[in-house]
Design an enzyme around this catalytic site. Structure first.
Site, short mmCIF file in Angstrom:
data_model
loop_
_atom_site.label_atom_id
_atom_site.label_comp_id
_atom_site.label_asym_id
_atom_site.label_seq_id
_atom_site.Cartn_x
_atom_site.Cartn_y
_atom_site.Cartn_z
N VAL A 59 0.84 -1.20 0.00
CA VAL A 59 0.00 0.00 0.00
C VAL A 59 0.88 1.26 0.00
O VAL A 59 0.59 2.23 -0.70
CB VAL A 59 -0.99 0.00 1.19
CG1 VAL A 59 -1.79 1.30 1.24
CG2 VAL A 59 -1.94 -1.20 1.10
N CYS A 60 1.97 1.22 0.75
CA CYS A 60 2.88 2.38 0.81
C CYS A 60 3.51 2.65 -0.56
O CYS A 60 3.63 3.80 -0.98
CB CYS A 60 3.97 2.16 1.85
SG CYS A 60 3.33 1.94 3.53
#
Length: 166
Positions: A59-60
């Site tokens: 997600v990052c």
């Protein structure tokens, strides 16, 4: 106070909570060359501050890529991605991924950003996923503390907030 979970488990954040209308808290983080960076380094610009736990996670990575793509479409907006990853790891990751339109900054040394913005996760020594938009006069105009650290932020709302800030 923002209530945040990591993989469904509650985490402890500093008692500080930044709100729209607040003067942006100061902070001291490290650039990829180990130079110190503060809010003053981008004074006079709108800042979209994208906070991620670790740039090397799914997600990052997606969050950082998305804001890197949007950066070229925003006038007078500086995008800062802050994590506790070491500056060397951030630099390596950006080079491998072709990230050139935003600045990655490390809060690993003393959690100055995480403490002042209320996103340092006590149990993990990571930063909680969040977005802050600070206008050119250092007023916070947008805040999102993502309730579950492993979820995505509201990209469209953050980008619109950055476009609207002066």
């Amino acid at each position: 106070m923002a209530s945040v979970t990591f993989k469904g488990n509650s985490v402890t954040l500093p008692k500080t909570e930044v709100k729209v209308g607040d003067e942006a808290p100061q902070f001291k983080v490290l650039a990829n060359d180990l130079s110190e960076v503060t809010l003053e380094n981008s004074k006079g610009k709108v800042r979209l501050i994208s906070v991620v736990p670790s740039i090397d996670t799914g997600v990052c990575e997606q969050q950082t890529r998305r804001f890197n793509e949007e950066a070229s479409k925003l006038d007078n907006v500086e995008i800062l991605t802050i994590s506790v990853d070491l500056p060397f790891a951030q630099k390596r990751w950006c080079a491998a991924e072709g990230i050139e339109n935003l600045q990655t900054l490390s809060d690993h040394r003393n959690l100055s950003f995480g403490t002042n913005y209320g996103v340092a996760i006590e149990e993990l020594r990571l930063l909680a996923r969040s977005i802050f938009v600070v206008d050119s006069s250092d007023t916070v105009t947008y805040v999102e503390y993502v309730p579950e650290v492993t979820d995505h932020p509201d990209y469209d709302a953050a980008i619109e907030a950055a476009r609207s800030a002066k």
